[in-house]
Write an enzyme that holds these catalytic residues in place. Structure first.
Site, PDB file in Angstrom:
ATOM      1  CD1 TRP A   1      64.971   9.123 -49.252  1.00 26.68           C
ATOM      2  CD2 TRP A   1      67.001   9.941 -48.781  1.00 26.68           C
ATOM      3  NE1 TRP A   1      65.124  10.302 -49.963  1.00 26.68           N
ATOM      4  CE2 TRP A   1      66.360  10.814 -49.700  1.00 26.68           C
ATOM      5  CE3 TRP A   1      68.290  10.249 -48.340  1.00 26.68           C
ATOM      6  CZ2 TRP A   1      66.968  11.967 -50.190  1.00 26.68           C
ATOM      7  CZ3 TRP A   1      68.891  11.400 -48.816  1.00 26.68           C
ATOM      8  CH2 TRP A   1      68.242  12.246 -49.731  1.00 26.68           C
TER       9      TRP A   1
ATOM     10  CG  ASP B   1      69.203  11.236 -42.691  1.00 29.89           C
ATOM     11  OD1 ASP B   1      68.934  12.403 -42.337  1.00 29.89           O
ATOM     12  OD2 ASP B   1      69.039  10.827 -43.864  1.00 29.89           O
TER      13      ASP B   1
ATOM     14  CB  ALA C   1      65.369  14.256 -42.693  1.00 33.64           C
TER      15      ALA C   1
ATOM     16  CE  LYS D   1      62.377  16.327 -46.132  1.00 31.57           C
ATOM     17  NZ  LYS D   1      62.005  15.605 -47.305  1.00 31.57           N
TER      18      LYS D   1
HETATM   19  C1  LMR Z   1      61.712  12.005 -49.849  1.00 27.14           C
HETATM   20  O1  LMR Z   1      62.179  10.959 -49.384  1.00 27.14           O
HETATM   21  O2  LMR Z   1      60.706  12.021 -50.572  1.00 27.14           O
HETATM   22  C2  LMR Z   1      62.365  13.313 -49.519  1.00 27.14           C
HETATM   23  O3  LMR Z   1      63.416  13.124 -48.655  1.00 27.14           O
HETATM   24  C3  LMR Z   1      62.714  14.105 -50.715  1.00 27.14           C
HETATM   25  C4  LMR Z   1      63.863  13.544 -51.485  1.00 27.14           C
HETATM   26  O4  LMR Z   1      64.785  14.316 -51.768  1.00 27.14           O
HETATM   27  O5  LMR Z   1      63.860  12.364 -51.841  1.00 27.14           O
END
Ligand code: LMR
Length: 393
Positions: free
Chosen positions: A127, A208, A210, A243
């Site tokens: 991410w 992590d 999520a 989520k």
């Molecule tokens: C994403 O990866 O799109 C989500 O986790 C939202 C974000 O805050 O980036």
């Protein structure tokens, strides 16, 4: 004084959200930010969330501060959801945080307090905000090989080799399930091999998680986290309710630290409370209380689990449809991985130029690395997307 500021690099995911909003074209398709959408494109408030909020409005008698760690009942309920009974309670410390991002940030802060020289190893890719926060904090980071774009699967040999070269006490950031951005996940057998290498090297895991409940189900999605939590003296876990409870804007997350002993857990808890105090004092409470009410009430919990399961199965169905359609149109199995991936995301392996053309010529919005949010589709738009992809190949 502000004139001395430099512009910050735009967050790619949030910039995409804005560009989509500003696009006036009919039939535009948003596969960008990781927010669940139903077939009509809405992000609904889940039934159990509505019910719990209603009860809160009617029965809550005070909005006075909670403790620095947040409501202990929330920490207990969410820890149980994530960890089950894999770790003794007296080894656990936890703080409520503003969302999963807050949990990641506070986790990084705790790691830095404990070991200022640490290097954090993150999957390539991860991410983007993981890396952005680490960079902003001035922490040392290193990628480990993870995604194999040729197969849409995991470069497992590469991953083990890179982790095998990490230094003792370094931290390895893992995704608990539903890897963001690729959708490619370690099997339970693979995680056992990762654990063995990490133990050999004396590495510390941070997980992590999520998207629990978006992949193979609430329990199955916790398997990697629980196996890791069992195997190490120290583990950090950043959990998000954004989520799976659909309460994105309520900012509801939890940082869990597993320690070797109860004494060490108490030391971790003290430092985690301190970090909350330094950053925002008391964590947000509304979403946490809603989650606790749902998890503690058998009827609401069952209803929440059922609705979450519908969401999960709907995304799986879309995955299968998209993979089938792409197989039909391309006459190849090139995109079959879409059906094997789990969670909200898949990385399609398209070139940046192709992603740009999809946006310009087809009003299809995906992240520049060709990550798609599968929940941005519905049964009508699957063939539209598949045709658009084939057009730019
Ligand atoms: C994403 O990866 O799109 C989500 O986790 C939202 C974000 O805050 O980036």
């Amino acid at each position: 004084m502000f004139e001395s500021l430099n512009r910050q690099p735009a967050d790619k995911i949030l910039a995409l959200m804005a560009a989509y909003r500003d696009d006036a074209r009919e039939g535009k398709i948003d596969l960008g930010v990781g927010v669940y959408k139903d077939a009509s494109g809405r992000t609904p408030v889940m039934r159990a969330v509505k019910a719990a909020e209603q009860r809160l409005v009617e029965t809550q008698e005070t909005k006075a501060y909670t403790g620095l760690a947040g409501d202990p009942a929330f920490a207990a309920a969410l820890t149980r959801l994530v960890l089950g009974d894999s770790v003794d309670e007296d080894r656990i410390a936890a703080i409520a945080t503003p969302g999963g991002t807050g949990a990641c940030r506070q986790g990084f802060e705790l790691i830095r307090l404990a070991n200022p020289e640490v290097t954090l190893h993150a999957s390539d890719p991860t991410w983007p905000n993981h890396l952005s926060i680490l960079k902003f904090m001035g922490m040392t980071q290193k990628p480990y090989r993870y995604f194999d774009s040729a197969t849409g699967g995991i470069d497992f040999e590469g991953m083990l080799e890179d982790l095998g070269a990490a230094q003792a006490n370094d931290v390895v950031l893992l995704h608990g399930c539903c890897h963001n951005p690729t959708g490619a996940n370690l099997t339970v057998e693979q995680i056992d091999q990762v654990i063995a290498v990490m133990q050999q090297r004396g590495l510390v895991p941070m997980i992590d998680i999520a998207y629990q409940g978006f992949g193979d189900g609430l329990e199955a999605d916790a398997a990697v986290t629980r196996r890791v939590a069992k195997a190490f003296d120290n583990v950090l876990i950043a959990a998000s309710c954004s989520k799976n409870f659909g309460i994105y804007r309520e900012r509801t997350g939890l940082l869990i630290a597993v320690s070797k002993t109860a004494d060490e857990a108490s030391l971790a808890q003290d430092n985690m409370n301190f970090l909350n105090r330094q950053n925002y004092s008391f964590p947000p409470d509304h979403g946490a209380r809603v989650v606790t009410l749902i998890l503690e009430d058998p009827e609401w919990r069952a209803d929440w689990e059922a609705e979450l399961e519908d969401v999960r199965l709907g995304m799986l169905d879309l995955r299968t449809r998209l993979a089938d359609e792409l197989r039909r149109l391309t006459g190849s199995d090139r995109f079959d991985f879409v059906a094997r991936h789990r969670g909200m995301f898949s990385r399609l392996g398209l070139a940046p130029e192709q992603v740009k053309r999809l946006r310009a010529e087809h009003a299809v919005y995906m992240v520049g690395d060709s990550r798609i949010n599968i929940a941005g589709l519905n049964t009508d738009t699957v063939p539209v997307l598949a045709q658009a992809i084939v057009d730019v190949l």
